[in-house]
Motif scaffolding. Structure first.
Motif, PDB file in Angstrom:
ATOM      1  N   ALA A 228      -2.783  -9.490  11.918  1.00 30.29           N
ATOM      2  CA  ALA A 228      -2.284  -8.152  11.897  1.00 30.29           C
ATOM      3  C   ALA A 228      -2.303  -7.419  11.222  1.00 30.29           C
ATOM      4  O   ALA A 228      -1.253  -6.476  11.965  1.00 30.29           O
ATOM      5  CB  ALA A 228      -1.061  -9.057  10.120  1.00 30.29           C
ATOM      6  N   ASP A 229      -3.305  -7.044  10.668  1.00 27.53           N
ATOM      7  CA  ASP A 229      -4.186  -4.978  10.288  1.00 27.53           C
ATOM      8  C   ASP A 229      -4.099  -4.869  11.916  1.00 27.53           C
ATOM      9  O   ASP A 229      -3.967  -3.858  12.281  1.00 27.53           O
ATOM     10  CB  ASP A 229      -5.257  -5.637   9.748  1.00 27.53           C
ATOM     11  CG  ASP A 229      -4.639  -5.764   7.963  1.00 27.53           C
ATOM     12  OD1 ASP A 229      -3.322  -5.774   8.013  1.00 27.53           O
ATOM     13  OD2 ASP A 229      -5.387  -5.940   7.396  1.00 27.53           O
ATOM     14  N   TYR A 239       6.723  -0.833  17.233  1.00 25.22           N
ATOM     15  CA  TYR A 239       7.697  -1.099  16.392  1.00 25.22           C
ATOM     16  C   TYR A 239       9.091  -1.900  16.702  1.00 25.22           C
ATOM     17  O   TYR A 239       9.834  -1.362  17.165  1.00 25.22           O
ATOM     18  CB  TYR A 239       7.998   0.098  15.676  1.00 25.22           C
ATOM     19  CG  TYR A 239       8.648  -0.090  14.458  1.00 25.22           C
ATOM     20  CD1 TYR A 239       7.765  -1.346  13.267  1.00 25.22           C
ATOM     21  CD2 TYR A 239       9.517  -0.772  13.806  1.00 25.22           C
ATOM     22  CE1 TYR A 239       7.624  -1.543  11.790  1.00 25.22           C
ATOM     23  CE2 TYR A 239      10.156  -0.521  12.336  1.00 25.22           C
ATOM     24  CZ  TYR A 239       9.208  -0.841  11.389  1.00 25.22           C
ATOM     25  OH  TYR A 239       9.706  -1.332  10.681  1.00 25.22           O
ATOM     26  N   PHE A 240       8.774  -3.544  16.568  1.00 25.63           N
ATOM     27  CA  PHE A 240      10.413  -3.953  17.377  1.00 25.63           C
ATOM     28  C   PHE A 240      10.951  -4.779  16.385  1.00 25.63           C
ATOM     29  O   PHE A 240      10.508  -4.923  14.654  1.00 25.63           O
ATOM     30  CB  PHE A 240       9.858  -5.408  18.540  1.00 25.63           C
ATOM     31  CG  PHE A 240       8.267  -4.484  18.983  1.00 25.63           C
ATOM     32  CD1 PHE A 240       8.784  -4.512  20.767  1.00 25.63           C
ATOM     33  CD2 PHE A 240       6.944  -5.287  18.757  1.00 25.63           C
ATOM     34  CE1 PHE A 240       8.255  -3.533  21.575  1.00 25.63           C
ATOM     35  CE2 PHE A 240       6.263  -4.901  19.666  1.00 25.63           C
ATOM     36  CZ  PHE A 240       6.513  -3.445  21.239  1.00 25.63           C
ATOM     37  N   LYS A 274       7.620  -3.331   6.686  1.00 31.51           N
ATOM     38  CA  LYS A 274       8.175  -2.344   5.188  1.00 31.51           C
ATOM     39  C   LYS A 274       6.416  -0.891   5.608  1.00 31.51           C
ATOM     40  O   LYS A 274       6.526   0.065   6.118  1.00 31.51           O
ATOM     41  CB  LYS A 274       8.177  -2.391   4.449  1.00 31.51           C
ATOM     42  CG  LYS A 274       9.543  -3.374   4.391  1.00 31.51           C
ATOM     43  CD  LYS A 274       9.759  -3.652   2.846  1.00 31.51           C
ATOM     44  CE  LYS A 274       9.208  -4.952   2.803  1.00 31.51           C
ATOM     45  NZ  LYS A 274       8.688  -5.992   3.015  1.00 31.51           N
ATOM     46  N   THR A 357      10.519  -5.113  -1.847  1.00 32.63           N
ATOM     47  CA  THR A 357      11.020  -6.867  -0.779  1.00 32.63           C
ATOM     48  C   THR A 357      12.154  -7.251  -1.978  1.00 32.63           C
ATOM     49  O   THR A 357      12.884  -8.221  -1.669  1.00 32.63           O
ATOM     50  CB  THR A 357      10.135  -8.045  -1.342  1.00 32.63           C
ATOM     51  OG1 THR A 357       9.515  -8.558  -2.492  1.00 32.63           O
ATOM     52  CG2 THR A 357       8.719  -7.717  -0.224  1.00 32.63           C
ATOM     53  N   ARG A 441       4.068 -11.591   9.129  1.00 31.62           N
ATOM     54  CA  ARG A 441       2.248 -11.281   9.346  1.00 31.62           C
ATOM     55  C   ARG A 441       2.336 -12.696   9.835  1.00 31.62           C
ATOM     56  O   ARG A 441       1.182 -13.555   9.601  1.00 31.62           O
ATOM     57  CB  ARG A 441       2.004 -11.179   7.650  1.00 31.62           C
ATOM     58  CG  ARG A 441       1.018 -10.701   7.810  1.00 31.62           C
ATOM     59  CD  ARG A 441       0.688 -11.233   5.558  1.00 31.62           C
ATOM     60  NE  ARG A 441       0.756  -9.014   5.682  1.00 31.62           N
ATOM     61  CZ  ARG A 441       2.279  -8.806   4.600  1.00 31.62           C
ATOM     62  NH1 ARG A 441       2.957  -9.463   3.998  1.00 31.62           N
ATOM     63  NH2 ARG A 441       2.425  -7.514   4.740  1.00 31.62           N
TER      64      ARG A 441
HETATM   65  N1  LIG Z   1       9.188  -5.011  13.000  1.00 24.54           N
HETATM   66  C1  LIG Z   1       7.293  -4.420  13.492  1.00 24.54           C
HETATM   67  N2  LIG Z   1       6.930  -4.122  14.824  1.00 24.54           N
HETATM   68  C2  LIG Z   1       5.200  -5.054  15.225  1.00 24.54           C
HETATM   69  N3  LIG Z   1       4.521  -5.640  14.815  1.00 24.54           N
HETATM   70  C3  LIG Z   1       5.316  -5.540  12.801  1.00 24.54           C
HETATM   71  C4  LIG Z   1       6.669  -5.898  12.754  1.00 24.54           C
HETATM   72  N4  LIG Z   1       6.819  -5.479  11.491  1.00 24.54           N
HETATM   73  C5  LIG Z   1       5.777  -6.226  11.281  1.00 24.54           C
HETATM   74  N5  LIG Z   1       4.875  -6.520  11.900  1.00 24.54           N
HETATM   75  C6  LIG Z   1       2.968  -6.773  12.001  1.00 24.54           C
HETATM   76  O1  LIG Z   1       2.914  -7.619  11.284  1.00 24.54           O
HETATM   77  C7  LIG Z   1       2.335  -7.023   9.985  1.00 24.54           C
HETATM   78  C8  LIG Z   1       3.158  -6.936   8.640  1.00 24.54           C
HETATM   79  O2  LIG Z   1       3.678  -5.974   8.027  1.00 24.54           O
HETATM   80  P1  LIG Z   1       3.855  -5.561   7.556  1.00 24.54           P
HETATM   81  O3  LIG Z   1       3.043  -5.082   6.155  1.00 24.54           O
HETATM   82  O4  LIG Z   1       4.383  -4.021   8.117  1.00 24.54           O
HETATM   83  O5  LIG Z   1       4.787  -5.994   6.276  1.00 24.54           O
HETATM   84  P2  LIG Z   1       5.757  -5.465   5.031  1.00 24.54           P
HETATM   85  O6  LIG Z   1       7.219  -5.665   5.282  1.00 24.54           O
HETATM   86  O7  LIG Z   1       5.148  -4.499   4.553  1.00 24.54           O
HETATM   87  O8  LIG Z   1       5.345  -7.090   4.430  1.00 24.54           O
HETATM   88  P3  LIG Z   1       5.586  -7.454   2.798  1.00 24.54           P
HETATM   89  O9  LIG Z   1       6.016  -6.737   1.998  1.00 24.54           O
HETATM   90  O10 LIG Z   1       4.829  -8.618   2.843  1.00 24.54           O
HETATM   91  O11 LIG Z   1       4.150  -6.172   2.312  1.00 24.54           O
HETATM   92  C9  LIG Z   1       1.523  -5.846  10.786  1.00 24.54           C
HETATM   93  O12 LIG Z   1       0.378  -5.285  10.615  1.00 24.54           O
HETATM   94  C10 LIG Z   1       1.986  -5.705  11.721  1.00 24.54           C
HETATM   95  O13 LIG Z   1       1.132  -6.495  12.914  1.00 24.54           O
END
Ligand SMILES: Nc1ncnc2c1ncn2[C@@H]1O[C@H](COP(=O)(O)OP(=O)(O)OP(=O)(O)O)[C@@H](O)[C@H]1O
Length: 665
Positions: A228-229, A239-240, A274, A357, A441
């Motif tokens: 995921a990272d 960003y989808f 986010k 969240t 994630r």
């Molecule tokens: N809209 C998106 N498009 C592409 N990849 C995404 C998208 N949303 C999340 N990801 C992927 O999922 C992973 C986790 O997303 P992210 O850390 O932004 O979530 P978050 O909403 O901040 O979650 P949390 O509230 O648990 O911290 C990202 O590292 C990315 O690889």
């Protein structure tokens, strides 16, 4: 009844536990995703323990136990074993335990395999989808881990051991034999994988083909960092799925494109993007020499915030440089900590971007909220999830098998070294996208675990059967991805919002006498790992609030259901709750008592001046002095009268008020 308040039962908060599929450690469900991020870093692929799930797979006729099939049983010992969780929203699950009820398993199975609408495949025409170029992202950029893996990096434990095995076994059996022995495999080498491997032309007794290196390469790519990272996009192009928030014609998009970043609160469920959106803003702002500072409210102290603000002031006054401060999980800051930002957001020293969240209306200071634009991000739709997964699959050089073309695998039977070593069924991608429930994630973690577990189990199988270790042509099936996911914490929001949404939906469905919907919301909570006692407590409340004296035995039912749940725990107690919920949905309803009581409360709250004294005749007079003061004087003792007694019980100034007739004073 309002059901949006926090559920704070410290005892129960210790019970909501799930097991990490990598290190087997138990932890609050709310922490599993962030834990996995760390755990995947710490545990090399060879140390992942796919066998746990696989063992169950062997034990159960219906195939591998879906993650969501984890059952809970409440017990004192489990409560004592678990550490307390920080918030009530994260609480309330017992120990995982396999259910043995056939009917129940059946219903879970159907949950696990959501149908693809009209059988259509969801995999889009992703620019690089189904390409077979290992280790390359859609952008053509190769992830750092892949690059490192391609170089002469030190060999991993697995790699070295595989080599040793090969030397010990000699030029032994190849994958073809593995197929025949599949039933002995304690890991994942199941029939379909064996079949596919044969179809790929993997039969024959030759030594591992050089393609095996590609699988090694994949494993090394995944070992270094959570997928995921690695896959976190830097630009809006990648960003989808959040078109409402940052789609082409949105205000936020134009602001981002012109680099006019307002203070923002990004609100959305876990894994919806986010932090990623903040990351994209950061990449963009660096190009424009804007400082981007990140703090997490989980560990930052007020002093850290002050330091950032001080530095932002200096940067602003000396270098005319702007600072964007990103605070992850801003809801974890208390009100006074949030107040620290207020004047600095107001005067533009910092641009604040908070991610949460939790509903910001409750968790973020009203004053701060009014200075920020709230961007609501949604659970990622399945199509977006597929696109995100496909981007990762392509970056890993994994080839997607088209299930509508059964000859597809055969076309990969040549010995070209440029062939992909790892394959994934297209329906596995769809299933992963569905089960991730809008959490990218979770989906990417699930993919990573499935790949690592597959490689690892293949290795275990080779070791056991004495065959040479050849991770070439590994197939990831639908079952593998199911095991890579912990459904219980994916279908049900571990951060809180969904917890309240679902209980509210249950309450309203019962109130509306919709027994179908009531059962649905109940099952959704229980299958998602909700604490049955939490639901039972809500039913006790419902019995009085909504049914009341229309059927006074409802309260007895609810209390009995609560006690029953307490005695037998999950999964057995789910039917108790189901019975109670259906009883309540069918029961006549009356809010007479509930609203009359509310009228009384309103009367008391709205009362101006001192409350009226208790009338003297209603007062008890245990002493002579009190009697002398007139206490109890004129009181008519009802049992002494055969006729109804004419006597006033309300204070003088409330004479004539009838709380049952909606009269408020
Ligand atoms: N809209 C998106 N498009 C592409 N990849 C995404 C998208 N949303 C999340 N990801 C992927 O999922 C992973 C986790 O997303 P992210 O850390 O932004 O979530 P978050 O909403 O901040 O979650 P949390 O509230 O648990 O911290 C990202 O590292 C990315 O690889």
């Amino acid at each position: 009844m309002e059901v949006s308040g926090p559920e704070d039962d410290p005892f129960l908060s210790q019970l909501h536990q799930v097991q990490c599929p990598v290190c087997q450690q138990m932890m609050p469900a709310a922490h599993i995703n962030s834990h996995l991020d760390r755990c995947l870093l710490l545990h090399p692929a060879g140390h992942a323990e796919p066998a746990a799930g696989s063992h169950r797979a062997g034990e159960r006729a219906k195939g591998p136990s879906p993650p969501g099939a984890k059952r809970r049983r409440l017990s004192e010992s489990s409560a004592l074993k678990q550490p307390a969780t920080p918030t009530a929203a994260e609480s309330s699950e017992g120990e995982g335990e396999e259910g043995d009820d056939g009917g129940e398993t059946e219903s879970r199975e159907s949950y696990d395999a959501p149908p693809t609408p009209s059988g259509a495949r969801l995999i889009p025409d992703f620019p690089v989808a189904r390409s077979s170029s290992p280790g390359r992202k859609g952008s053509g950029k190769r992830p750092a881990a892949a690059a490192a893996a391609g170089s002469a990096s030190p060999r991993s434990w697995d790699e070295a051991e595989a080599q040793e095995e090969e030397e010990a076994v000699g030029d032994g059996d190849g994958d073809g034999d593995a197929d025949a022995d599949g039933e002995d495999d304690p890991g994942h080498w199941d029939a379909d994988a064996a079949e596919a491997a044969t179809a790929f032309g993997a039969s024959g007794g030759g030594r591992p083909h050089p393609r095996a290196l590609a699988a090694e390469e994949i494993r090394q790519m995944l070992q270094g960092k959570p997928l995921a990272d690695t896959m976190r996009p830097d630009t809006l192009q990648d960003y989808f799925g959040q078109s409402k928030a940052v789609g082409q014609d949105t205000l936020l998009r134009s602001l981002l494109e012109t680099n006019e970043i307002p203070s923002l609160i990004l609100w959305g469920p876990p894994g919806c993007g986010k932090t990623t959106l903040a990351h994209i803003i950061a990449s963009n702002s660096k190009k424009h020499s804007i400082r981007f500072v990140t703090l997490s409210a989980t560990n930052a102290k007020t002093n850290d915030v002050r330091d950032v603000i001080k530095q932002a002031q200096n940067e602003k006054s000396f270098f005319k440089r702007k600072t964007i401060l990103f605070i992850d999980e801003i809801h974890r800051f208390n009100k006074s900590q949030q107040d620290t930002f207020l004047p600095h957001v107001e005067c533009g020293t910092i641009t604040l971007i908070g991610a949460t969240t939790e509903n910001p209306s409750f968790q973020v200071n009203a004053a701060l909220l009014s200075r920020c634009r709230v961007i609501v991000l949604e659970k990622l739709p399945v199509e977006a999830m597929v696109t995100i997964l496909m981007r990762a699959i392509n970056s890993l050089g994994i080839h997607v098998l088209d299930s509508s073309r059964p000859t597809d695998p055969l076309s990969h039977s040549s010995n070209s070294s440029s062939e992909p070593a790892m394959f994934i069924e297209d329906k596995a991608v769809d299933t992963l996208a569905y089960l991730s429930d809008g959490d990218a994630r979770a989906g990417l973690n699930g993919l990573q675990l499935a790949v690592l577990a597959r490689l690892s189990s293949r290795k275990m199988f080779c070791k056991k059967s004495g065959q040479s270790y050849s991770p070439s042509r590994v197939l990831i099936t639908e079952n593998d991805v199911k095991e890579g996911l912990q459904r219980s914490h994916i279908l049900y929001d571990r951060a809180g919002e969904e917890h309240y949404n679902c209980i509210s939906a249950l309450h309203k469905s019962m109130r509306g006498s919709d027994q179908n919907a009531s059962l649905y919301w109940l099952a959704r909570m229980l299958e998602g790992g909700e604490d049955p006692l939490y639901v039972a407590r809500r039913l006790v409340r419902f019995a009085s609030e909504d049914i009341g004296l229309a059927d006074p035995s409802a309260l007895t039912q609810a209390v009995a259901a609560y006690q029953g749940c307490h005695f037998i725990g999950m999964p057995e107690c789910e039917v108790l709750l189901a019975q109670c919920v259906v009883y309540f949905a069918r029961a006549p309803k009356s809010i007479e008592v509930y609203s009359a009581y509310n009228n009384v409360k309103a009367c008391l709250r709205n009362h101006q001046g001192p409350l009226p004294p208790v009338p003297l005749h209603l007062r008890n007079a245990p002493t002579r002095l009190m009697k002398d003061l007139g206490y109890g004087k004129g009181y008519k003792y009802n049992p002494m009268y055969s006729e109804p007694v004419d006597q006033e019980y309300l204070p003088e100034e409330l004479r004539g008020v009838d709380f049952f007739k909606q009269r408020r004073c």
